[in-house]
Design a protein around this motif. Structure first.
Motif, PDB file in Angstrom:
ATOM      1  N   PRO A  39       1.296  -1.126   0.152  1.00  0.00           N
ATOM      2  CA  PRO A  39       0.249  -0.380   0.056  1.00  0.00           C
ATOM      3  C   PRO A  39       0.987   1.488  -0.320  1.00  0.00           C
ATOM      4  O   PRO A  39       0.531   1.814  -0.742  1.00  0.00           O
ATOM      5  N   LEU A  40       1.986   1.037   0.958  1.00  0.00           N
ATOM      6  CA  LEU A  40       2.559   2.025   0.402  1.00  0.00           C
ATOM      7  C   LEU A  40       3.476   3.064  -0.461  1.00  0.00           C
ATOM      8  O   LEU A  40       3.480   4.010  -0.894  1.00  0.00           O
ATOM      9  N   HIS A  41       3.787   1.909  -1.537  1.00  0.00           N
ATOM     10  CA  HIS A  41       4.235   1.695  -2.768  1.00  0.00           C
ATOM     11  C   HIS A  41       3.189   2.347  -3.416  1.00  0.00           C
ATOM     12  O   HIS A  41       2.922   3.136  -4.353  1.00  0.00           O
ATOM     13  N   ALA A  42       2.321   1.860  -3.578  1.00  0.00           N
ATOM     14  CA  ALA A  42       1.248   2.097  -3.913  1.00  0.00           C
ATOM     15  C   ALA A  42       0.486   3.794  -4.809  1.00  0.00           C
ATOM     16  O   ALA A  42       0.666   4.393  -5.099  1.00  0.00           O
ATOM     17  N   VAL A  43       1.114   4.525  -2.824  1.00  0.00           N
ATOM     18  CA  VAL A  43       0.075   5.585  -3.055  1.00  0.00           C
ATOM     19  C   VAL A  43       0.976   6.536  -3.306  1.00  0.00           C
ATOM     20  O   VAL A  43       1.339   7.264  -3.701  1.00  0.00           O
ATOM     21  N   GLY A  44       2.122   6.548  -3.129  1.00  0.00           N
ATOM     22  CA  GLY A  44       3.941   6.601  -3.424  1.00  0.00           C
ATOM     23  C   GLY A  44       3.788   7.135  -4.866  1.00  0.00           C
ATOM     24  O   GLY A  44       4.677   7.874  -5.460  1.00  0.00           O
ATOM     25  N   VAL A  49       4.100  10.241  -9.248  1.00  0.00           N
ATOM     26  CA  VAL A  49       4.304   9.770 -10.662  1.00  0.00           C
ATOM     27  C   VAL A  49       2.837  10.380 -11.218  1.00  0.00           C
ATOM     28  O   VAL A  49       2.375  11.975 -12.271  1.00  0.00           O
ATOM     29  N   PHE A  50       1.629  10.458 -10.856  1.00  0.00           N
ATOM     30  CA  PHE A  50       0.277  11.081 -11.205  1.00  0.00           C
ATOM     31  C   PHE A  50       0.226  11.410 -12.511  1.00  0.00           C
ATOM     32  O   PHE A  50      -0.043  12.481 -13.159  1.00  0.00           O
ATOM     33  N   ALA A  51       0.310  10.416 -13.059  1.00  0.00           N
ATOM     34  CA  ALA A  51      -0.269  10.664 -14.332  1.00  0.00           C
ATOM     35  C   ALA A  51      -0.818   9.196 -14.280  1.00  0.00           C
ATOM     36  O   ALA A  51       0.200   8.090 -14.678  1.00  0.00           O
ATOM     37  N   GLY A  52      -2.010   8.754 -14.669  1.00  0.00           N
ATOM     38  CA  GLY A  52      -2.741   8.198 -14.976  1.00  0.00           C
ATOM     39  C   GLY A  52      -2.588   6.524 -15.988  1.00  0.00           C
ATOM     40  O   GLY A  52      -2.248   5.376 -15.361  1.00  0.00           O
ATOM     41  N   ALA A  53      -1.919   6.738 -17.094  1.00  0.00           N
ATOM     42  CA  ALA A  53      -1.744   5.706 -18.544  1.00  0.00           C
ATOM     43  C   ALA A  53      -0.081   5.035 -17.667  1.00  0.00           C
ATOM     44  O   ALA A  53      -0.375   4.402 -17.470  1.00  0.00           O
ATOM     45  N   SER A  54       0.754   6.162 -17.592  1.00  0.00           N
ATOM     46  CA  SER A  54       1.416   5.597 -17.243  1.00  0.00           C
ATOM     47  C   SER A  54       1.790   4.840 -15.856  1.00  0.00           C
ATOM     48  O   SER A  54       2.232   4.348 -15.632  1.00  0.00           O
ATOM     49  N   GLN A  55       0.759   5.396 -14.969  1.00  0.00           N
ATOM     50  CA  GLN A  55       0.788   5.014 -13.702  1.00  0.00           C
ATOM     51  C   GLN A  55       0.234   2.916 -13.997  1.00  0.00           C
ATOM     52  O   GLN A  55       0.955   2.236 -13.426  1.00  0.00           O
ATOM     53  N   LEU A  56      -0.769   3.114 -14.697  1.00  0.00           N
ATOM     54  CA  LEU A  56      -0.933   1.679 -15.043  1.00  0.00           C
ATOM     55  C   LEU A  56      -0.131   1.231 -15.775  1.00  0.00           C
ATOM     56  O   LEU A  56       0.065   0.041 -15.089  1.00  0.00           O
ATOM     57  N   ALA A  57       0.650   1.921 -16.769  1.00  0.00           N
ATOM     58  CA  ALA A  57       2.100   0.713 -17.410  1.00  0.00           C
ATOM     59  C   ALA A  57       2.556   0.412 -16.690  1.00  0.00           C
ATOM     60  O   ALA A  57       2.767  -0.642 -16.560  1.00  0.00           O
ATOM     61  N   ALA A  58       3.121   1.157 -15.692  1.00  0.00           N
ATOM     62  CA  ALA A  58       3.871   0.476 -14.853  1.00  0.00           C
ATOM     63  C   ALA A  58       3.886  -0.391 -13.553  1.00  0.00           C
ATOM     64  O   ALA A  58       4.699  -1.432 -13.395  1.00  0.00           O
ATOM     65  N   ILE A  59       2.862   0.222 -13.198  1.00  0.00           N
ATOM     66  CA  ILE A  59       2.415  -1.008 -12.045  1.00  0.00           C
ATOM     67  C   ILE A  59       1.972  -2.725 -12.754  1.00  0.00           C
ATOM     68  O   ILE A  59       2.463  -3.365 -12.259  1.00  0.00           O
ATOM     69  N   GLU A  60       1.709  -2.768 -13.877  1.00  0.00           N
ATOM     70  CA  GLU A  60       1.339  -3.509 -15.410  1.00  0.00           C
ATOM     71  C   GLU A  60       2.741  -4.510 -15.320  1.00  0.00           C
ATOM     72  O   GLU A  60       3.150  -5.622 -15.027  1.00  0.00           O
ATOM     73  N   LEU A  61       3.853  -3.678 -15.059  1.00  0.00           N
ATOM     74  CA  LEU A  61       5.760  -4.321 -15.952  1.00  0.00           C
ATOM     75  C   LEU A  61       5.879  -4.514 -14.438  1.00  0.00           C
ATOM     76  O   LEU A  61       6.909  -5.489 -14.192  1.00  0.00           O
TER      77      LEU A  61
END
Length: 246
Positions: A39-44, A49-61
């Motif tokens: 949770p801490l890393h997810a919120v951080g 980053v604060f960028a929806g599309a790139s956040q989702l891409a980073a999370i997937e990677l």
């Protein structure tokens, strides 16, 4: 109008967009937990980053244990479009101090850009504080995004897939796109970008988005160039944004 009034005007303008931001943020939070982030890393990640599309891409990677270099490059490539937003809106921010420009850059998103640039082109600069209108819209989006991401982190896998929250993401961008189609050039650019983006979606690292944007803008620039070279074609002539410096 006072700075407070302008800030609230920006916040109100962002209101309808929140209908798409809420499920988008929930998806980002849920995806982070489901891909192994604590949770801490997810919120951080959401805050920094604060960028929806790139956040989702980073999370997937992250979930695929991709090398850090690949994750960073992918995020940068997806966010290249923000450089185009920056170049477009920069003339309106030319009198801001470096501190305010840095703050505005941090909260720059597709939605904040689209709302603000539309307002700036339609409103006399003496009647609206560009700084406070922009910050009102941008920070409303930022705050709701953070809250919804945290909610998604807390809920985790408990959000039922039957809700189809992913459907709200393209709707959000469609709501921003259609009001921006103000003349024939923007309509052509939108059609070219859509026609290229679909087959280019298979390119690695989400390069299809950048390729479609660059080629579509090139087509739009060439059309404007040849139209300006023909003085008789004034069907959709555009003017310099009021109050902007060349």
């Amino acid at each position: 109008m006072s700075s407070r009034d302008d800030f609230l005007a920006g916040a109100r303008a962002a209101g309808p967009i929140l209908l798409g931001i809420i499920p988008f943020g929930l998806i980002a939070g849920v995806s982070a937990i489901n891909n192994g982030l604590d949770p801490l890393h997810a919120v951080g990640l959401s805050t920094i980053v604060f960028a929806g599309a790139s956040q989702l891409a980073a999370i997937e990677l992250f979930g695929r244990d991709a090398p850090l270099a690949i994750i960073v490059v992918t995020v940068l490539v997806i966010n290249l479009r923000v450089t185009m937003y920056s170049a477009s809106i920069a003339p309106y921010f030319s009198r801001f101090s470096t501190r305010w420009k840095a703050l505005c850059a941090y909260v720059l998103t597709d939605q904040a850009y689209a709302l603000s640039i539309t307002e700036y082109r339609q409103t006399d600069p003496e009647e609206r504080s560009r700084k406070w209108y922009y910050l009102g819209a941008a920070f409303t989006l930022w705050a709701v995004w953070q809250v919804c991401t945290i909610a998604g982190v807390v809920l985790g896998a408990n959000v039922p897939t039957s809700l189809s929250l992913e459907f709200a993401i393209p709707l959000t961008f469609m709501a921003l796109l259609f009001p921006a189609l103000s003349d024939r050039t923007t309509e052509i650019v939108a059609l070219v970008a859509g026609a290229i983006a679909i087959p280019a979606a298979a390119l690695p690292f989400d390069l299809g988005l950048v390729v479609a944007a660059v080629l579509a803008l090139t087509v739009g620039a060439l059309r404007d160039h040849f139209r300006d070279a023909d003085p008789g074609d004034e069907t959709d002539a555009e003017t310099q944004p009021e109050g902007a410096e060349p």
